[in-house]
Each structure stands twice: as C-alpha cells, then as structure tokens.
Design a protein around this motif. Sequence first.
Motif, PDB file in Angstrom:
ATOM      1  N   ASP A 114     -12.775  11.160  30.909  1.00 35.72           N
ATOM      2  CA  ASP A 114     -12.657  11.143  32.364  1.00 35.72           C
ATOM      3  C   ASP A 114     -14.046  10.954  32.990  1.00 35.72           C
ATOM      4  O   ASP A 114     -14.670  11.895  33.467  1.00 35.72           O
ATOM      5  N   VAL A 115     -14.501   9.705  32.977  1.00 38.67           N
ATOM      6  CA  VAL A 115     -15.850   9.385  33.451  1.00 38.67           C
ATOM      7  C   VAL A 115     -15.958   9.590  34.960  1.00 38.67           C
ATOM      8  O   VAL A 115     -16.958  10.097  35.461  1.00 38.67           O
ATOM      9  N   GLU A 116     -14.935   9.214  35.700  1.00 38.14           N
ATOM     10  CA  GLU A 116     -14.979   9.278  37.161  1.00 38.14           C
ATOM     11  C   GLU A 116     -14.774  10.702  37.689  1.00 38.14           C
ATOM     12  O   GLU A 116     -15.003  10.964  38.862  1.00 38.14           O
ATOM     13  N   GLY A 117     -14.308  11.605  36.870  1.00 34.79           N
ATOM     14  CA  GLY A 117     -14.119  12.987  37.280  1.00 34.79           C
ATOM     15  C   GLY A 117     -12.917  13.204  38.181  1.00 34.79           C
ATOM     16  O   GLY A 117     -12.876  14.169  38.933  1.00 34.79           O
ATOM     17  N   LYS A 118     -11.925  12.364  38.111  1.00 35.33           N
ATOM     18  CA  LYS A 118     -10.732  12.482  38.960  1.00 35.33           C
ATOM     19  C   LYS A 118      -9.641  13.333  38.304  1.00 35.33           C
ATOM     20  O   LYS A 118      -8.557  13.454  38.856  1.00 35.33           O
ATOM     21  N   HIS A 119      -9.920  13.903  37.156  1.00 39.81           N
ATOM     22  CA  HIS A 119      -8.935  14.658  36.381  1.00 39.81           C
ATOM     23  C   HIS A 119      -7.732  13.786  36.035  1.00 39.81           C
ATOM     24  O   HIS A 119      -6.597  14.261  35.998  1.00 39.81           O
ATOM     25  N   LEU A 120      -8.039  12.517  35.799  1.00 41.34           N
ATOM     26  CA  LEU A 120      -7.020  11.541  35.482  1.00 41.34           C
ATOM     27  C   LEU A 120      -7.671  10.470  34.617  1.00 41.34           C
ATOM     28  O   LEU A 120      -8.736   9.974  34.952  1.00 41.34           O
ATOM     29  N   VAL A 121      -7.054  10.135  33.513  1.00 42.51           N
ATOM     30  CA  VAL A 121      -7.600   9.091  32.647  1.00 42.51           C
ATOM     31  C   VAL A 121      -6.659   7.904  32.694  1.00 42.51           C
ATOM     32  O   VAL A 121      -5.509   7.989  32.254  1.00 42.51           O
ATOM     33  N   GLY A 122      -7.148   6.813  33.259  1.00 48.81           N
ATOM     34  CA  GLY A 122      -6.369   5.583  33.319  1.00 48.81           C
ATOM     35  C   GLY A 122      -6.575   4.742  32.072  1.00 48.81           C
ATOM     36  O   GLY A 122      -7.351   5.077  31.168  1.00 48.81           O
ATOM     37  N   TYR A 123      -5.885   3.634  32.052  1.00 50.42           N
ATOM     38  CA  TYR A 123      -5.957   2.748  30.890  1.00 50.42           C
ATOM     39  C   TYR A 123      -7.370   2.224  30.685  1.00 50.42           C
ATOM     40  O   TYR A 123      -7.873   2.204  29.569  1.00 50.42           O
ATOM     41  N   LYS A 124      -8.015   1.797  31.765  1.00 50.83           N
ATOM     42  CA  LYS A 124      -9.371   1.247  31.655  1.00 50.83           C
ATOM     43  C   LYS A 124     -10.353   2.311  31.161  1.00 50.83           C
ATOM     44  O   LYS A 124     -11.204   2.049  30.314  1.00 50.83           O
ATOM     45  N   GLU A 125     -10.236   3.519  31.682  1.00 49.28           N
ATOM     46  CA  GLU A 125     -11.115   4.603  31.244  1.00 49.28           C
ATOM     47  C   GLU A 125     -10.887   4.932  29.765  1.00 49.28           C
ATOM     48  O   GLU A 125     -11.841   5.182  29.019  1.00 49.28           O
ATOM     49  N   LEU A 126      -9.637   4.926  29.359  1.00 52.05           N
ATOM     50  CA  LEU A 126      -9.321   5.205  27.965  1.00 52.05           C
ATOM     51  C   LEU A 126      -9.944   4.146  27.058  1.00 52.05           C
ATOM     52  O   LEU A 126     -10.568   4.471  26.047  1.00 52.05           O
ATOM     53  N   CYS A 127      -9.810   2.879  27.430  1.00 53.42           N
ATOM     54  CA  CYS A 127     -10.390   1.790  26.625  1.00 53.42           C
ATOM     55  C   CYS A 127     -11.909   1.902  26.569  1.00 53.42           C
ATOM     56  O   CYS A 127     -12.513   1.741  25.500  1.00 53.42           O
ATOM     57  N   GLU A 128     -12.535   2.179  27.703  1.00 53.79           N
ATOM     58  CA  GLU A 128     -13.996   2.327  27.723  1.00 53.79           C
ATOM     59  C   GLU A 128     -14.443   3.524  26.892  1.00 53.79           C
ATOM     60  O   GLU A 128     -15.440   3.468  26.170  1.00 53.79           O
ATOM     61  N   GLY A 129     -13.707   4.623  26.975  1.00 52.52           N
ATOM     62  CA  GLY A 129     -14.033   5.803  26.192  1.00 52.52           C
ATOM     63  C   GLY A 129     -13.916   5.557  24.697  1.00 52.52           C
ATOM     64  O   GLY A 129     -14.750   5.986  23.906  1.00 52.52           O
ATOM     65  N   ILE A 130     -12.885   4.829  24.303  1.00 49.43           N
ATOM     66  CA  ILE A 130     -12.702   4.495  22.892  1.00 49.43           C
ATOM     67  C   ILE A 130     -13.859   3.612  22.422  1.00 49.43           C
ATOM     68  O   ILE A 130     -14.392   3.807  21.316  1.00 49.43           O
ATOM     69  N   ARG A 131     -14.254   2.649  23.244  1.00 50.78           N
ATOM     70  CA  ARG A 131     -15.393   1.792  22.866  1.00 50.78           C
ATOM     71  C   ARG A 131     -16.670   2.620  22.726  1.00 50.78           C
ATOM     72  O   ARG A 131     -17.463   2.394  21.826  1.00 50.78           O
TER      73      ARG A 131
END
Length: 117
Positions: A95-112
């Motif tokens: 959760d990079v943006e700190g919104k307490h929500l992980v979207g698809y784009k955030e998940l992909c970036e986190g995995i990378r």
Amino acid sequence: LLPNEDGEEFGRLTPVPAIFFLSFIIVVAWCMLPAVMALLLENFIEASTKEEVKVSEQTSKSSLKALDPLLETLSFFENPADLDYRISRMFIALDVEGKHLVGYKELCEGIRRVQKS
C-alpha cells in the motif's frame, strides 16, 4: 471351362489366384498392419515426448514466478497471529499510497519491487 459370347469355351478357373490373394490379405492384415501401427505409435509417442519437453522448457524459462517471494514469506508462519502479522506487513509494503487499499497497479508494482530486491 467358361463359354464366351461366341459360345466358345476358354480358360479354366484355378484356386491358385484365390489362395494367393487370401494369403496376401492374411499376411497384410495379421503381420504387416500391427508392425505399421507399432511404428506409427512409437513415432507419435516420441514426437509427443519431445513436444512436452519443449513446452516445459518454454514455461520454465518464460514463467516469472512473480508470487514466489510473497508466498514464501507467508508460508513459513508459526501460528495464526504470526500469519496475521506477516499479511499486515505485506499489505503495508504494498500500500504505497497509504489509502488502506491495494489496487491492481499497486499490487503489480509491489511484486516487481519484491522481485528486484
């Protein structure tokens, strides 16, 4: 003897051609056909095995195994509380943006990011 159209008799029927063709059919049907089928099946199995090896090599090379680091982190928990702690740490990292929500784009970036480190 058989008569022709003019009434003359000609030729004689002998069992030799019938025996020849019958033996030919038996040899082909009982001996050659199984040999040919065995050869075709052997070639098919060999081609199928080569194709399976080729596909498995391609999938092992092309697969990024993106979730392996995440699953490895989660799989070695000691108790439910430890698992909960690991999941929450992973969620905070994703959760990079700190919104307490992980979207698809955030998940992909986190995995990378996890793959690079």
